[in-house]
Scaffold this motif. Sequence first.
Motif, PDB file in Angstrom:
ATOM      1  N   LEU A  41      40.324  -7.625  -4.231  1.00 49.27           N
ATOM      2  CA  LEU A  41      40.426  -7.862  -3.066  1.00 49.27           C
ATOM      3  C   LEU A  41      40.249  -8.630  -2.355  1.00 49.27           C
ATOM      4  O   LEU A  41      41.403  -9.868  -1.376  1.00 49.27           O
ATOM      5  CB  LEU A  41      40.226  -7.021  -2.246  1.00 49.27           C
ATOM      6  N   SER A  42      39.207  -9.465  -2.524  1.00 43.77           N
ATOM      7  CA  SER A  42      38.826 -11.173  -1.535  1.00 43.77           C
ATOM      8  C   SER A  42      38.855 -12.237  -2.568  1.00 43.77           C
ATOM      9  O   SER A  42      38.925 -13.476  -2.603  1.00 43.77           O
ATOM     10  CB  SER A  42      37.598 -11.068  -1.823  1.00 43.77           C
ATOM     11  N   GLY A  43      39.589 -11.876  -4.128  1.00 41.74           N
ATOM     12  CA  GLY A  43      40.334 -13.017  -4.943  1.00 41.74           C
ATOM     13  C   GLY A  43      39.553 -13.979  -5.560  1.00 41.74           C
ATOM     14  O   GLY A  43      39.247 -14.558  -6.158  1.00 41.74           O
ATOM     15  N   SER A  44      37.973 -13.126  -5.911  1.00 44.10           N
ATOM     16  CA  SER A  44      36.790 -13.882  -6.459  1.00 44.10           C
ATOM     17  C   SER A  44      36.744 -13.634  -7.525  1.00 44.10           C
ATOM     18  O   SER A  44      36.525 -12.234  -8.114  1.00 44.10           O
ATOM     19  CB  SER A  44      36.109 -13.545  -5.239  1.00 44.10           C
ATOM     20  N   LEU A  45      37.004 -14.584  -8.088  1.00 44.59           N
ATOM     21  CA  LEU A  45      36.788 -14.978  -9.707  1.00 44.59           C
ATOM     22  C   LEU A  45      35.148 -14.513 -10.053  1.00 44.59           C
ATOM     23  O   LEU A  45      34.728 -13.655 -10.836  1.00 44.59           O
ATOM     24  CB  LEU A  45      37.402 -15.801 -10.995  1.00 44.59           C
ATOM     25  N   ALA A  46      34.530 -14.405  -9.758  1.00 48.71           N
ATOM     26  CA  ALA A  46      32.672 -14.489  -9.557  1.00 48.71           C
ATOM     27  C   ALA A  46      32.506 -13.296  -9.285  1.00 48.71           C
ATOM     28  O   ALA A  46      31.346 -12.724 -10.177  1.00 48.71           O
ATOM     29  CB  ALA A  46      31.949 -15.358  -8.639  1.00 48.71           C
ATOM     30  N   LEU A  47      32.821 -12.383  -8.185  1.00 50.57           N
ATOM     31  CA  LEU A  47      32.567 -10.934  -8.476  1.00 50.57           C
ATOM     32  C   LEU A  47      32.634  -9.862  -9.291  1.00 50.57           C
ATOM     33  O   LEU A  47      32.689  -9.545  -9.696  1.00 50.57           O
ATOM     34  CB  LEU A  47      33.034 -10.677  -7.174  1.00 50.57           C
ATOM     35  N   LEU A  48      33.736 -10.827 -10.117  1.00 54.32           N
ATOM     36  CA  LEU A  48      34.261 -10.065 -11.902  1.00 54.32           C
ATOM     37  C   LEU A  48      33.531 -10.595 -12.476  1.00 54.32           C
ATOM     38  O   LEU A  48      33.589  -9.312 -13.654  1.00 54.32           O
ATOM     39  CB  LEU A  48      35.807 -10.142 -11.093  1.00 54.32           C
ATOM     40  N   ALA A  49      33.458 -11.397 -12.470  1.00 52.00           N
ATOM     41  CA  ALA A  49      32.425 -11.597 -13.625  1.00 52.00           C
ATOM     42  C   ALA A  49      31.137 -10.870 -12.985  1.00 52.00           C
ATOM     43  O   ALA A  49      30.764 -11.104 -14.860  1.00 52.00           O
ATOM     44  CB  ALA A  49      31.858 -13.271 -13.819  1.00 52.00           C
ATOM     45  N   ASP A  50      30.535 -10.877 -12.476  1.00 47.56           N
ATOM     46  CA  ASP A  50      29.056 -10.227 -11.902  1.00 47.56           C
ATOM     47  C   ASP A  50      29.347  -8.924 -12.371  1.00 47.56           C
ATOM     48  O   ASP A  50      28.733  -7.749 -13.066  1.00 47.56           O
ATOM     49  CB  ASP A  50      28.889  -9.931 -10.754  1.00 47.56           C
ATOM     50  N   ALA A  51      30.889  -8.309 -11.917  1.00 46.85           N
ATOM     51  CA  ALA A  51      31.291  -7.022 -12.381  1.00 46.85           C
ATOM     52  C   ALA A  51      30.728  -6.388 -13.735  1.00 46.85           C
ATOM     53  O   ALA A  51      30.498  -5.488 -14.488  1.00 46.85           O
ATOM     54  CB  ALA A  51      32.589  -6.551 -12.193  1.00 46.85           C
ATOM     55  N   GLY A  52      31.518  -7.980 -14.492  1.00 48.33           N
ATOM     56  CA  GLY A  52      31.274  -7.161 -15.968  1.00 48.33           C
ATOM     57  C   GLY A  52      29.525  -7.804 -16.583  1.00 48.33           C
ATOM     58  O   GLY A  52      29.623  -6.457 -17.757  1.00 48.33           O
ATOM     59  N   HIS A  53      29.239  -8.658 -16.187  1.00 49.63           N
ATOM     60  CA  HIS A  53      27.566  -8.630 -16.380  1.00 49.63           C
ATOM     61  C   HIS A  53      26.397  -6.937 -15.924  1.00 49.63           C
ATOM     62  O   HIS A  53      26.138  -6.837 -16.065  1.00 49.63           O
ATOM     63  CB  HIS A  53      26.957  -9.321 -14.919  1.00 49.63           C
ATOM     64  N   MET A  54      27.354  -7.106 -14.096  1.00 47.06           N
ATOM     65  CA  MET A  54      27.390  -4.917 -14.044  1.00 47.06           C
ATOM     66  C   MET A  54      27.853  -4.124 -15.135  1.00 47.06           C
ATOM     67  O   MET A  54      26.952  -2.753 -15.570  1.00 47.06           O
ATOM     68  CB  MET A  54      28.319  -4.563 -13.217  1.00 47.06           C
TER      69      MET A  54
END
Length: 314
Positions: A41-54
């Motif tokens: 939704l926010s278009g943030s890649l860093a969040l997606l990367a952190d989700a990968g880490h999660m």
Amino acid sequence: MAHTHSHHHSHNGNHDNETRLFCAFLITALFMVAEVIGGLLSGSLALLADAGHMLTDAVALFIALMAVRIARRSPALGHTFGWLRLPTLAAFVNAIALVVITVLIVWEAVVRFWHPRPVGGTMMLTIAILGLLANLAAFWVLHRGNSESNLNVRAAALHVMGDLLGSVGAIVAAIVIMWTGWTPVDPILSVLVSCLVLRSAWQLLKESVNELMEGAPRDLDIAKMQKALTRALPEVRQVHHVHVWLVGEQPLLTLHVQVIPPRDHDELLGRIHTFLRENYHIAHATVQMEYQPCSTTQCDLNQAQSAGAHHHHH
């Protein structure tokens, strides 16, 4: 199985571990989903990367949970080791998935670096902070427990700890975007977080492949062990045909010892077992005692197969 596993000490302790692992798993899994949605939704890649880490966390917790459950099930005839290898297999598959995720994120980061996209900083910040809190909660749940929380729980706690860095990265990126509007900070930090993911993936891959390939425990020097055994027990002339491998973190060992015929066969066998348990923490050993040197064709795995000697007397 004659030996007792270390994690059967107290039933409630084990159950407690399981509950804590399950809570941490739920927290992590739910927030992983939240971060994926927030990232899209926010278009943030860093969040997606952190989700990968999660995801690496959630899977680590799930594997630990599985290991605790499986340790309770008794082995069946077809699977004489029970299902102790299942977590290892899960770790292996997880590691490969993580590598794929990392490659995709880094690729996307490179693309975005050349063609920046708008990123919703406020939303990104909110979700990143919630993610950080979720990590802290999971860490607290895992750490609060009794002192005899097993290896799996401690490993999972470390995992969650490393994950805090990922959320911090996303928070930093969000703040920079809100203050300066410089969106490339998002892909840059997503690459840094991906490096963290890659590090956990590499660890997992190394350990799981070693166990699946029947590798010996990393810290065990077999040649040294052979020498130590002949030195410690005067009746032992020579140690050969040693095989050490791991099943669900338990080392297993088979070996042949050529001995001077002892007065009491079982007593010597007992001493060999004690030596292995006390010096090498190997509780499950199969020892074949021999008075004459072994014929080499019987001892070598590869030769036995090539000679077609399937019915040699081992």
